[in-house]
Design a protein around this motif. Structure first.
Motif, PDB file in Angstrom:
ATOM      1  N   ALA A  96      -4.013   0.073  -3.598  1.00  0.00           N
ATOM      2  CA  ALA A  96      -3.356   0.543  -2.380  1.00  0.00           C
ATOM      3  C   ALA A  96      -4.280   0.449  -1.169  1.00  0.00           C
ATOM      4  O   ALA A  96      -3.887  -0.062  -0.113  1.00  0.00           O
ATOM      5  CB  ALA A  96      -2.877   1.984  -2.572  1.00  0.00           C
ATOM      6  N   TRP A  97      -5.508   0.918  -1.300  1.00  0.00           N
ATOM      7  CA  TRP A  97      -6.407   0.922  -0.143  1.00  0.00           C
ATOM      8  C   TRP A  97      -6.892  -0.476   0.200  1.00  0.00           C
ATOM      9  O   TRP A  97      -7.130  -0.787   1.376  1.00  0.00           O
ATOM     10  CB  TRP A  97      -7.570   1.880  -0.382  1.00  0.00           C
ATOM     11  CG  TRP A  97      -7.118   3.313  -0.438  1.00  0.00           C
ATOM     12  CD1 TRP A  97      -7.241   4.169  -1.479  1.00  0.00           C
ATOM     13  CD2 TRP A  97      -6.429   4.031   0.593  1.00  0.00           C
ATOM     14  NE1 TRP A  97      -6.677   5.386  -1.174  1.00  0.00           N
ATOM     15  CE2 TRP A  97      -6.166   5.329   0.086  1.00  0.00           C
ATOM     16  CE3 TRP A  97      -5.991   3.703   1.873  1.00  0.00           C
ATOM     17  CZ2 TRP A  97      -5.508   6.299   0.838  1.00  0.00           C
ATOM     18  CZ3 TRP A  97      -5.313   4.675   2.620  1.00  0.00           C
ATOM     19  CH2 TRP A  97      -5.083   5.949   2.099  1.00  0.00           C
ATOM     20  N   ALA A 120       0.838  -1.208   0.000  1.00  0.00           N
ATOM     21  CA  ALA A 120       0.000   0.000   0.000  1.00  0.00           C
ATOM     22  C   ALA A 120       0.865   1.247   0.000  1.00  0.00           C
ATOM     23  O   ALA A 120       0.614   2.209  -0.738  1.00  0.00           O
ATOM     24  CB  ALA A 120      -0.929  -0.010   1.215  1.00  0.00           C
ATOM     25  N   TYR A 167       1.809  10.167   0.508  1.00  0.00           N
ATOM     26  CA  TYR A 167       0.423  10.454   0.152  1.00  0.00           C
ATOM     27  C   TYR A 167      -0.229  11.125   1.352  1.00  0.00           C
ATOM     28  O   TYR A 167       0.239  10.987   2.473  1.00  0.00           O
ATOM     29  CB  TYR A 167      -0.300   9.143  -0.189  1.00  0.00           C
ATOM     30  CG  TYR A 167      -1.616   9.306  -0.913  1.00  0.00           C
ATOM     31  CD1 TYR A 167      -1.650   9.510  -2.284  1.00  0.00           C
ATOM     32  CD2 TYR A 167      -2.822   9.238  -0.225  1.00  0.00           C
ATOM     33  CE1 TYR A 167      -2.857   9.644  -2.969  1.00  0.00           C
ATOM     34  CE2 TYR A 167      -4.032   9.374  -0.894  1.00  0.00           C
ATOM     35  CZ  TYR A 167      -4.044   9.574  -2.262  1.00  0.00           C
ATOM     36  OH  TYR A 167      -5.234   9.712  -2.923  1.00  0.00           O
ATOM     37  N   LEU A 185      -4.956   3.325  -6.880  1.00  0.00           N
ATOM     38  CA  LEU A 185      -5.523   3.711  -5.588  1.00  0.00           C
ATOM     39  C   LEU A 185      -6.378   2.595  -4.997  1.00  0.00           C
ATOM     40  O   LEU A 185      -6.327   2.337  -3.783  1.00  0.00           O
ATOM     41  CB  LEU A 185      -6.337   4.992  -5.732  1.00  0.00           C
ATOM     42  CG  LEU A 185      -5.526   6.276  -5.949  1.00  0.00           C
ATOM     43  CD1 LEU A 185      -6.448   7.444  -6.259  1.00  0.00           C
ATOM     44  CD2 LEU A 185      -4.668   6.581  -4.714  1.00  0.00           C
ATOM     45  N   ARG A 186      -7.180   1.941  -5.823  1.00  0.00           N
ATOM     46  CA  ARG A 186      -7.981   0.824  -5.316  1.00  0.00           C
ATOM     47  C   ARG A 186      -7.081  -0.286  -4.768  1.00  0.00           C
ATOM     48  O   ARG A 186      -7.354  -0.868  -3.718  1.00  0.00           O
ATOM     49  CB  ARG A 186      -8.890   0.276  -6.418  1.00  0.00           C
ATOM     50  CG  ARG A 186     -10.108   1.141  -6.695  1.00  0.00           C
ATOM     51  CD  ARG A 186     -11.142   0.388  -7.523  1.00  0.00           C
ATOM     52  NE  ARG A 186     -10.653   0.079  -8.858  1.00  0.00           N
ATOM     53  CZ  ARG A 186     -10.788   0.886  -9.898  1.00  0.00           C
ATOM     54  NH1 ARG A 186     -11.387   2.065  -9.767  1.00  0.00           N
ATOM     55  NH2 ARG A 186     -10.346   0.515 -11.095  1.00  0.00           N
ATOM     56  N   VAL A 220       1.653   6.669  -6.993  1.00  0.00           N
ATOM     57  CA  VAL A 220       0.581   7.571  -7.408  1.00  0.00           C
ATOM     58  C   VAL A 220       1.041   9.022  -7.288  1.00  0.00           C
ATOM     59  O   VAL A 220       0.876   9.833  -8.208  1.00  0.00           O
ATOM     60  CB  VAL A 220      -0.694   7.342  -6.572  1.00  0.00           C
ATOM     61  CG1 VAL A 220      -1.707   8.472  -6.802  1.00  0.00           C
ATOM     62  CG2 VAL A 220      -1.320   6.002  -6.925  1.00  0.00           C
ATOM     63  N   THR A 221       1.658   9.361  -6.160  1.00  0.00           N
ATOM     64  CA  THR A 221       2.127  10.729  -5.956  1.00  0.00           C
ATOM     65  C   THR A 221       3.246  11.076  -6.933  1.00  0.00           C
ATOM     66  O   THR A 221       3.261  12.161  -7.517  1.00  0.00           O
ATOM     67  CB  THR A 221       2.613  10.911  -4.508  1.00  0.00           C
ATOM     68  OG1 THR A 221       1.514  10.682  -3.617  1.00  0.00           O
ATOM     69  CG2 THR A 221       3.155  12.312  -4.279  1.00  0.00           C
ATOM     70  N   LEU A 275       0.987   3.978  -3.139  1.00  0.00           N
ATOM     71  CA  LEU A 275       0.626   5.379  -2.939  1.00  0.00           C
ATOM     72  C   LEU A 275       1.794   6.293  -3.316  1.00  0.00           C
ATOM     73  O   LEU A 275       1.596   7.394  -3.845  1.00  0.00           O
ATOM     74  CB  LEU A 275       0.201   5.614  -1.489  1.00  0.00           C
ATOM     75  CG  LEU A 275      -1.131   4.965  -1.084  1.00  0.00           C
ATOM     76  CD1 LEU A 275      -1.350   5.108   0.424  1.00  0.00           C
ATOM     77  CD2 LEU A 275      -2.297   5.579  -1.856  1.00  0.00           C
ATOM     78  N   VAL A 310      -4.423   5.591 -12.520  1.00  0.00           N
ATOM     79  CA  VAL A 310      -4.378   6.071 -11.139  1.00  0.00           C
ATOM     80  C   VAL A 310      -5.522   5.493 -10.301  1.00  0.00           C
ATOM     81  O   VAL A 310      -5.289   5.038  -9.168  1.00  0.00           O
ATOM     82  CB  VAL A 310      -4.378   7.617 -11.095  1.00  0.00           C
ATOM     83  CG1 VAL A 310      -4.610   8.120  -9.679  1.00  0.00           C
ATOM     84  CG2 VAL A 310      -3.047   8.151 -11.633  1.00  0.00           C
ATOM     85  N   PRO A 311      -6.779   5.474 -10.792  1.00  0.00           N
ATOM     86  CA  PRO A 311      -7.847   4.855  -9.984  1.00  0.00           C
ATOM     87  C   PRO A 311      -7.573   3.387  -9.663  1.00  0.00           C
ATOM     88  O   PRO A 311      -7.852   2.930  -8.547  1.00  0.00           O
ATOM     89  CB  PRO A 311      -9.091   5.010 -10.868  1.00  0.00           C
ATOM     90  CG  PRO A 311      -8.814   6.220 -11.689  1.00  0.00           C
ATOM     91  CD  PRO A 311      -7.344   6.136 -11.994  1.00  0.00           C
ATOM     92  N   ARG A 346       1.719  11.715 -10.303  1.00  0.00           N
ATOM     93  CA  ARG A 346       0.954  12.954 -10.367  1.00  0.00           C
ATOM     94  C   ARG A 346       1.845  14.194 -10.370  1.00  0.00           C
ATOM     95  O   ARG A 346       1.564  15.169 -11.068  1.00  0.00           O
ATOM     96  CB  ARG A 346      -0.019  13.022  -9.188  1.00  0.00           C
ATOM     97  CG  ARG A 346      -1.258  12.145  -9.353  1.00  0.00           C
ATOM     98  CD  ARG A 346      -2.099  12.162  -8.096  1.00  0.00           C
ATOM     99  NE  ARG A 346      -3.433  11.591  -8.325  1.00  0.00           N
ATOM    100  CZ  ARG A 346      -4.305  11.346  -7.355  1.00  0.00           C
ATOM    101  NH1 ARG A 346      -3.994  11.623  -6.092  1.00  0.00           N
ATOM    102  NH2 ARG A 346      -5.486  10.839  -7.641  1.00  0.00           N
TER     103      ARG A 346
END
Length: 324
Positions: free
Chosen positions: A120-121, A73, A161, A117-118, A80-81, A77, A113-114, A84
């Motif tokens: 990671a969480w 996770a 994140y 994120l899914r 992702v950062t 994340l 990215v979605p 971005r």
């Protein structure tokens, strides 16, 4: 795989195995070095052998799988950062051929990215549930171990994140603390004790990822400066960074030497660790005398893994000797 990507999005032609490989790369499953800390905890808690039960083995297994989920996770994340803010595009783009774009599925266009994120969480929730189960099953639940595990969970998800701790300094200290906690918490759950010798090993274990992390930061300095990520390499001059890493290399040796000198560790511990010390010296010379930072980074993995073997052997020798 690139043939099935349109405008950076995987199409229906993308095969499931390729998608699974992309998630494995997003979670950095090939970089297993933090997970090796479980061997130090196991070796330290193993003796006397007749007291090491199946229950304790299950606690370690649950903690390890939860640890893998939490760290996946964290790194997802981070990706992702990095995607971005553009730092990964700079560090893994065509201007930096030494870094493989395939290791960054968002940069390569293999994941969105979605999706990241899914992933990671989902990993974060799984990690929290597994660590809760390990704590519930553990024969001991010292408050310090529970607080350390809880703090590590929260801070890991905020590393790059949310609060973006690594974007406000403290990155290098966090890498050491992360490794140390992953060693002492499972030991505490098994024994209920805090051991000075294991704590010294835990700090040395945390130095392992730090000492390939700082070489990565040296290579990524321009990308980190561009997005304001204040690693030491990005904040100081090239010479200052070389001095900093040299001091860290010396400090690693001194931690083991001081532990042996004060009786926290056996007198022979510093001698046992000399092969790792010699290889750490070679790493520094490769990076800052020969100027081959990425080869030096790879050497850091070898140093860390060798250190784990040597410290595990030290725990077995101490434990075996205490039961004879």
């Amino acid at each position: 795989m690139t043939d099935s990507i349109v405008a950076g999005r995987p199409t229906a032609a993308t095969h499931a195995p390729s998608r699974l490989r992309s998630y494995a790369r997003l979670g950095k499953l090939d970089v297993y070095d933090y997970y090796l800390g479980i061997f130090l905890a196991l070796a330290a808690a193993l003796f006397p052998l007749d007291t090491f039960t199946a229950r304790k083995a299950l606690v370690l297994a649950l903690f390890l799988v939860g640890e893998i989920a939490v760290l996946m996770a964290m790194v997802a994340l981070d990706d992702v950062t990095g995607f971005r803010d553009g730092s990964d595009l700079a560090n893994y783009g065509p201007d930096n051929p030494l870094r493989s774009k395939a290791r960054k599925p968002l940069v390569a266009g293999a994941l969105t990215v979605p999706q990241a994120l899914r992933f990671a969480w989902t990993c974060a929730v799984a990690g929290a549930l597994l660590w809760t189960a390990a704590s519930a099953l553990a024969p001991h639940r010292p408050l310090w171990a529970l607080v350390a595990a809880g703090a590590l969970f929260v801070v890991s998800l905020q590393y790059s994140y949310g609060l973006k701790i690594s974007y406000h300094g403290f990155q290098e200290a966090f890498l050491v603390a992360l490794g140390a906690v992953l060693v002492i918490v499972p030991y505490g759950l098994l024994t209920g004790e805090f051991a000075g010798f294991l704590m010294a090993q835990a700090v040395l274990f945390g130095f392992g990822p730090l000492m390939f992390g700082v070489y990565s930061n040296t290579n990524d300095v321009e990308g980190d400066r561009a997005v304001g990520r204040p690693t030491v390499a990005a904040l100081v001059s090239e010479r200052g960074n070389a001095v900093f890493i040299g001091v860290l290399s010396a400090a690693e040796f001194l931690i083991g030497a001081l532990a042996s000198a004060t009786g926290t560790a056996p007198w022979w511990f510093v001698l046992l660790m000399l092969p790792a010390t010699a290889l750490r010296t070679r790493q520094y010379l490769t990076g800052f005398v020969r100027g081959d930072i990425m080869t030096a980074r790879r050497t850091g993995f070898t140093v860390h893994r060798l250190g784990v073997v040597l410290m595990t052997a030290a725990n077995i020798l101490v434990g075996w000797g205490a039961t004879r």
